[in-house]
Scaffold this motif. Structure first.
Motif, mmCIF file in Angstrom:
data_model
loop_
_atom_site.group_PDB
_atom_site.id
_atom_site.type_symbol
_atom_site.label_atom_id
_atom_site.label_comp_id
_atom_site.label_asym_id
_atom_site.label_seq_id
_atom_site.Cartn_x
_atom_site.Cartn_y
_atom_site.Cartn_z
ATOM 1 N N GLU A 121 104.949 -17.514 -29.267
ATOM 2 C CA GLU A 121 106.328 -18.011 -29.302
ATOM 3 C C GLU A 121 106.781 -18.378 -27.894
ATOM 4 O O GLU A 121 107.412 -19.424 -27.687
ATOM 5 C CB GLU A 121 107.260 -16.950 -29.890
ATOM 6 C CG GLU A 121 107.112 -16.742 -31.394
ATOM 7 C CD GLU A 121 107.907 -15.547 -31.898
ATOM 8 O OE1 GLU A 121 108.237 -15.528 -33.095
ATOM 9 O OE2 GLU A 121 108.183 -14.619 -31.099
ATOM 10 N N GLN A 172 107.697 -22.127 -26.364
ATOM 11 C CA GLN A 172 108.959 -22.405 -25.672
ATOM 12 C C GLN A 172 108.712 -23.087 -24.329
ATOM 13 O O GLN A 172 109.432 -24.016 -23.947
ATOM 14 C CB GLN A 172 109.736 -21.116 -25.472
ATOM 15 C CG GLN A 172 110.322 -20.547 -26.753
ATOM 16 C CD GLN A 172 110.974 -19.190 -26.545
ATOM 17 O OE1 GLN A 172 110.934 -18.639 -25.451
ATOM 18 N NE2 GLN A 172 111.566 -18.650 -27.600
ATOM 19 N N HIS A 178 104.563 -33.479 -35.776
ATOM 20 C CA HIS A 178 104.439 -32.048 -35.517
ATOM 21 C C HIS A 178 105.231 -31.683 -34.263
ATOM 22 O O HIS A 178 105.947 -30.667 -34.224
ATOM 23 C CB HIS A 178 102.955 -31.682 -35.352
ATOM 24 C CG HIS A 178 102.725 -30.240 -35.020
ATOM 25 N ND1 HIS A 178 101.826 -29.838 -34.059
ATOM 26 C CD2 HIS A 178 103.284 -29.105 -35.494
ATOM 27 C CE1 HIS A 178 101.833 -28.516 -33.979
ATOM 28 N NE2 HIS A 178 102.706 -28.053 -34.830
ATOM 29 N N LYS A 220 109.002 -31.833 -35.005
ATOM 30 C CA LYS A 220 109.438 -30.680 -35.792
ATOM 31 C C LYS A 220 109.577 -29.434 -34.907
ATOM 32 O O LYS A 220 110.564 -28.689 -34.990
ATOM 33 C CB LYS A 220 108.431 -30.425 -36.909
ATOM 34 C CG LYS A 220 108.818 -29.295 -37.844
ATOM 35 C CD LYS A 220 107.780 -29.151 -38.955
ATOM 36 C CE LYS A 220 108.145 -27.998 -39.871
ATOM 37 N NZ LYS A 220 107.134 -27.824 -40.956
ATOM 38 N N ALA A 221 108.576 -29.210 -34.020
ATOM 39 C CA ALA A 221 108.615 -28.054 -33.122
ATOM 40 C C ALA A 221 109.776 -28.184 -32.142
ATOM 41 O O ALA A 221 110.458 -27.194 -31.825
ATOM 42 C CB ALA A 221 107.291 -27.942 -32.365
ATOM 43 N N ARG A 256 112.634 -29.860 -32.544
ATOM 44 C CA ARG A 256 113.910 -29.663 -33.231
ATOM 45 C C ARG A 256 114.153 -28.175 -33.520
ATOM 46 O O ARG A 256 115.294 -27.710 -33.458
ATOM 47 C CB ARG A 256 113.939 -30.477 -34.527
ATOM 48 C CG ARG A 256 115.270 -30.403 -35.268
ATOM 49 C CD ARG A 256 115.220 -31.194 -36.561
ATOM 50 N NE ARG A 256 115.216 -32.626 -36.321
ATOM 51 C CZ ARG A 256 116.306 -33.351 -36.116
ATOM 52 N NH1 ARG A 256 117.501 -32.769 -36.096
ATOM 53 N NH2 ARG A 256 116.208 -34.653 -35.928
ATOM 54 N N ARG A 257 113.088 -27.456 -33.836
ATOM 55 C CA ARG A 257 113.227 -26.032 -34.120
ATOM 56 C C ARG A 257 113.772 -25.271 -32.906
ATOM 57 O O ARG A 257 114.580 -24.357 -33.042
ATOM 58 C CB ARG A 257 111.881 -25.456 -34.543
ATOM 59 C CG ARG A 257 111.957 -24.006 -35.008
ATOM 60 C CD ARG A 257 110.678 -23.564 -35.711
ATOM 61 N NE ARG A 257 109.504 -23.761 -34.884
ATOM 62 C CZ ARG A 257 108.499 -24.583 -35.165
ATOM 63 N NH1 ARG A 257 108.531 -25.291 -36.292
ATOM 64 N NH2 ARG A 257 107.465 -24.706 -34.372
ATOM 65 N N GLU A 258 113.346 -25.668 -31.724
ATOM 66 C CA GLU A 258 113.790 -24.991 -30.500
ATOM 67 C C GLU A 258 115.113 -25.541 -29.968
ATOM 68 O O GLU A 258 115.975 -24.778 -29.525
ATOM 69 C CB GLU A 258 112.721 -25.116 -29.400
ATOM 70 C CG GLU A 258 111.429 -24.382 -29.683
ATOM 71 C CD GLU A 258 111.599 -22.869 -29.717
ATOM 72 O OE1 GLU A 258 112.524 -22.353 -29.056
ATOM 73 O OE2 GLU A 258 110.820 -22.197 -30.421
ATOM 74 N N GLU A 296 117.248 -27.928 -31.574
ATOM 75 C CA GLU A 296 118.219 -28.291 -32.616
ATOM 76 C C GLU A 296 118.587 -29.764 -32.609
ATOM 77 O O GLU A 296 119.541 -30.177 -33.285
ATOM 78 C CB GLU A 296 119.477 -27.414 -32.529
ATOM 79 C CG GLU A 296 119.166 -25.936 -32.740
ATOM 80 C CD GLU A 296 120.416 -25.074 -32.750
ATOM 81 O OE1 GLU A 296 121.499 -25.578 -32.385
ATOM 82 O OE2 GLU A 296 120.306 -23.892 -33.126
ATOM 83 N N SER A 333 116.401 -33.840 -32.150
ATOM 84 C CA SER A 333 115.075 -34.454 -32.078
ATOM 85 C C SER A 333 114.758 -34.845 -30.632
ATOM 86 O O SER A 333 115.662 -34.937 -29.786
ATOM 87 C CB SER A 333 115.040 -35.707 -32.952
ATOM 88 O OG SER A 333 115.842 -36.727 -32.364
#
Length: 304
Positions: free
Chosen positions: A239, A243, A274, A277-278, A280-282, A284, A286
């Protein structure tokens, strides 16, 4: 009067040294050794049938550490179980008996000691003390120190050997009295390991690196490294690594003209989707939205 019952052939792999009385007399008078000295030291592995009874106690304090298996100690009118990673110090001159469990015989490290400073260790005498076994316990460090005392005593009773063993013995017993302080160096070492692994992560943001590779380079198991990272950073190693990769991606998006797909492949994502997506996950948003919002210089518009 001592009484003892044990198997006639002893214990397979046992080691023991008992110093002669004239050596003990020297130790009691020498300026260094008189403060703390060994008279007996040994290791009994899988000690089936081991039993010792001393109605009048021993002339020295007796230390017993149960490495594995089970046994018991009767002292002060009570009987205490002694289990794995527990030790007991029986004060000199006090009646006692002890023995191995008949169903799960103990393996023990033991020694007899005396000296002017022995009273300093009264707080850990006369009761079972559980040390606990973990990566942070420094158990192997303590056993290496025990073996160092044994090996030096096996080399002979010259003054240098006896004085060196005296200093080792004080350190050995201090590690039992001041357990947290003894383990502090491991905490510092583990903090250094976390910093080292983070540096390795930063050096490999554009390479593919796995948890097993990070753990191997640090000299820890993947499970232990994960536990350390969560304690220090609240995140697992991977993780944290991901980051850092997103941080590097933000730098590229803000300060470079690299296309989003080029950033994705440079940071070893499977494909731009991929990566997106990663990201945006971190973050919020694109990658394209991030670049549009924070880009500090103009360049060619991004396309997939």
């Amino acid at each position: 009067m001592d009484t003892q019952t044990r198997l006639p052939e002893g214990f397979r792999g046992e080691r023991a040294i008992v110093t002669p009385y004239n050596v003990r007399s020297y130790q009691a008078e020498n300026a260094v050794t008189r403060r703390m000295y060994l008279t007996h030291i040994g290791h009994y592995p899988d000690a089936q049938g081991h039993f010792r009874e001393r109605p009048s106690g021993a002339a020295q304090h007796i230390f017993i550490y149960c490495d594995k298996g089970h046994g018991w100690i009767r002292h002060g009118g009570q009987q205490y179980p002694l289990e794995e990673d527990c030790f007991y110090i029986i004060p000199a001159g006090e009646a006692h008996s002890y023995g191995a469990s008949p169903r799960d015989a103990w393996s023990i490290y033991w020694l007899h000691f005396d000296g002017e400073d022995a009273r300093e260790f009264r707080p850990v005498m006369g009761r079972p003390v559980r040390l606990g076994r973990s990566d942070a316990s420094r158990r192997q460090d303590r056993l290496r120190l025990f073996d160092e005392m044994y090996q030096n005593l096996a080399m002979g009773y010259n003054p240098s050997n006896l004085e060196y063993i005296s200093y080792c013995l004080r350190y050995f017993l201090a590690s039992l009295k001041y357990v947290e302080q003894y383990r502090e160096i491991r905490k510092v070492r583990e903090e250094d390991v976390v910093r080292k692994v983070i540096r390795s992560m930063k050096d490999n943001l554009e390479n593919r690196i796995t948890l097993d590779e990070l753990a191997r380079s640090a000299g820890y198991s993947a499970t232990r490294l994960t536990s350390l990272f969560k304690q220090r950073t609240s995140f697992s190693p991977m993780e944290y690594y991901n980051q850092l990769k997103i941080q590097r991606a933000c730098t590229y998006l803000q300060f470079s003209d690299l296309k989003i797909k080029e950033i994705a492949f440079r940071l070893n994502y499977y494909d731009p989707f991929h990566f997106s997506k990663a990201f945006r996950r971190e973050m919020e948003i694109s990658p394209k939205e991030y670049r549009s919002r924070y880009r500090l210089r103009t360049g060619t518009p991004d396309t997939f």
